[in-house]
Design a protein around this motif. Structure first.
Motif, PDB file in Angstrom:
ATOM      1  N   HIS A   1      -3.534   4.816  -1.743  1.00 26.60           N
ATOM      2  CA  HIS A   1      -4.051   3.503  -1.338  1.00 26.60           C
ATOM      3  C   HIS A   1      -5.517   3.560  -0.924  1.00 26.60           C
TER       4      HIS A   1
ATOM      5  N   ALA B   1       0.814  -1.222   0.000  1.00 22.57           N
ATOM      6  CA  ALA B   1       0.000   0.000   0.000  1.00 22.57           C
ATOM      7  C   ALA B   1       0.844   1.267   0.000  1.00 22.57           C
TER       8      ALA B   1
ATOM      9  N   ASP C   1       9.863  -3.342   0.428  1.00 20.75           N
ATOM     10  CA  ASP C   1       8.789  -4.294   0.753  1.00 20.75           C
ATOM     11  C   ASP C   1       8.240  -4.927  -0.527  1.00 20.75           C
TER      12      ASP C   1
ATOM     13  N   GLY D   1       7.085   3.242  -1.623  1.00 22.60           N
ATOM     14  CA  GLY D   1       8.297   3.989  -1.259  1.00 22.60           C
ATOM     15  C   GLY D   1       9.490   3.611  -2.114  1.00 22.60           C
TER      16      GLY D   1
HETATM   17  C1  LIG Z   1       7.758   4.899   4.815  1.00 21.28           C
HETATM   18  S1  LIG Z   1       7.526   5.144   3.081  1.00 21.28           S
HETATM   19  C2  LIG Z   1       7.368   3.491   2.477  1.00 21.28           C
HETATM   20  C3  LIG Z   1       8.648   2.693   2.456  1.00 21.28           C
HETATM   21  C4  LIG Z   1       8.596   1.497   1.539  1.00 21.28           C
HETATM   22  N1  LIG Z   1       7.606   0.518   1.920  1.00 21.28           N
HETATM   23  C5  LIG Z   1       9.948   0.866   1.273  1.00 21.28           C
HETATM   24  O1  LIG Z   1      10.080  -0.365   1.389  1.00 21.28           O
HETATM   25  O2  LIG Z   1      10.861   1.602   0.918  1.00 21.28           O
HETATM   26  C6  LIG Z   1       5.844   5.737   2.967  1.00 21.28           C
HETATM   27  C7  LIG Z   1       5.375   5.978   1.551  1.00 21.28           C
HETATM   28  O3  LIG Z   1       3.971   6.206   1.582  1.00 21.28           O
HETATM   29  C8  LIG Z   1       3.676   7.042   0.488  1.00 21.28           C
HETATM   30  N2  LIG Z   1       2.314   7.579   0.623  1.00 21.28           N
HETATM   31  C9  LIG Z   1       1.893   8.680   1.282  1.00 21.28           C
HETATM   32  N3  LIG Z   1       0.539   8.803   1.183  1.00 21.28           N
HETATM   33  C10 LIG Z   1       0.114   7.747   0.425  1.00 21.28           C
HETATM   34  C11 LIG Z   1      -1.165   7.307  -0.035  1.00 21.28           C
HETATM   35  N4  LIG Z   1      -2.288   7.971   0.270  1.00 21.28           N
HETATM   36  N5  LIG Z   1      -1.214   6.190  -0.797  1.00 21.28           N
HETATM   37  C12 LIG Z   1      -0.097   5.507  -1.112  1.00 21.28           C
HETATM   38  N6  LIG Z   1       1.146   5.866  -0.701  1.00 21.28           N
HETATM   39  C13 LIG Z   1       1.234   6.980   0.062  1.00 21.28           C
HETATM   40  C14 LIG Z   1       4.787   8.063   0.497  1.00 21.28           C
HETATM   41  O4  LIG Z   1       4.904   8.693  -0.753  1.00 21.28           O
HETATM   42  C15 LIG Z   1       5.998   7.185   0.862  1.00 21.28           C
HETATM   43  O5  LIG Z   1       6.692   6.797  -0.289  1.00 21.28           O
END
Ligand SMILES: C[S@@+](CC[C@H](N)C(=O)[O-])C[C@H]1O[C@@H](n2cnc3c(N)ncnc32)[C@H](O)[C@@H]1O
Length: 190
Positions: A83, A29, A36, A32
């Motif tokens: 998401h 979801a 993952d 980034g």
């Molecule tokens: C902590 S990072 C994720 C890290 C990632 N899972 C990795 O393995 O590198 C959080 C991510 O959530 C995204 N994000 C923010 N709001 C979102 C939304 N409404 N839907 C999907 N992604 C979103 C951001 O752009 C960011 O890239």
């Protein structure tokens, strides 16, 4: 020397490795930088399917590059969108939905997950879960807005029916209360 189950993300990978099988359908979801998504693509194999969401093109590009390097590109649908549109995009049941909340490491912090959209997506994720399927949510309370989002996720998780879902809130007992933690939701197996 490795650090083992040192954080919420490592712990989520531990649960995903236990639960996912080749051919599974799963969702990242918040893809980034794609770490993952890469694990999910590896676990579901060439017959499986991963949908990976992010609102930032930069994140999708990083994920695409990581997947291409591993040769996993064709098993992942990259979705440039929030998401909160999960059920619109994914119309079949899934074995796992992975949330890694907060902001993209290394990018400006303006774009961050928010309580409203996170809870909307979690609701949809719970409705899409197969029996025995899991949702993992890595929660960070340290950044501005993080505590409110954490409270919203905790409240949502606590309200899930105990007759249908197992809900775990996993935090390290020897770290501060502010340290990241993991929520794991399992729909009862059939
Ligand atoms: C902590 S990072 C994720 C890290 C990632 N899972 C990795 O393995 O590198 C959080 C991510 O959530 C995204 N994000 C923010 N709001 C979102 C939304 N409404 N839907 C999907 N992604 C979103 C951001 O752009 C960011 O890239």
């Amino acid at each position: 020397m490795g650090r083992g189950l040192s954080g919420a993300v490592q712990l989520s990978h531990f649960f995903l490795q236990e639960r996912l099988k080749p051919g599974d359908r799963v969702v990242d979801a918040t893809c980034g930088n794609g770490y993952d998504t890469l694990l999910l693509a590896q676990l579901v194999g060439p017959e499986g399917r991963v949908w990976a969401f992010d609102v930032q093109e930069k994140a999708l590009a990083a994920t695409e590059e990581r997947l291409a390097e591993a040769g996993f590109g064709t098993r992942v649908a990259l979705v440039h969108g929030g998401h909160e549109r999960l059920a619109e995009v994914v119309t079949e049941q899934v074995r796992a939905v992975v949330f890694n909340l907060g902001f993209l490491p290394g990018a400006p912090r303006e774009t961050v997950t928010t309580p409203e959209t996170t809870i909307a997506a979690l609701e949809q994720a719970a409705a899409l879960l197969l029996p025995g399927g899991i949702i993992t949510v890595a929660v960070y309370r340290g950044h501005p807005g993080g505590a409110a989002e954490g409270d919203a996720v905790d409240f949502w998780a606590a309200a899930l029916s105990p007759g249908r879902f197992n809900v775990w809130r996993c935090r390290q007992g020897n770290r501060s209360e502010a340290a990241p933690y993991l929520i794991v939701v399992e729909r009862f197996p059939a």
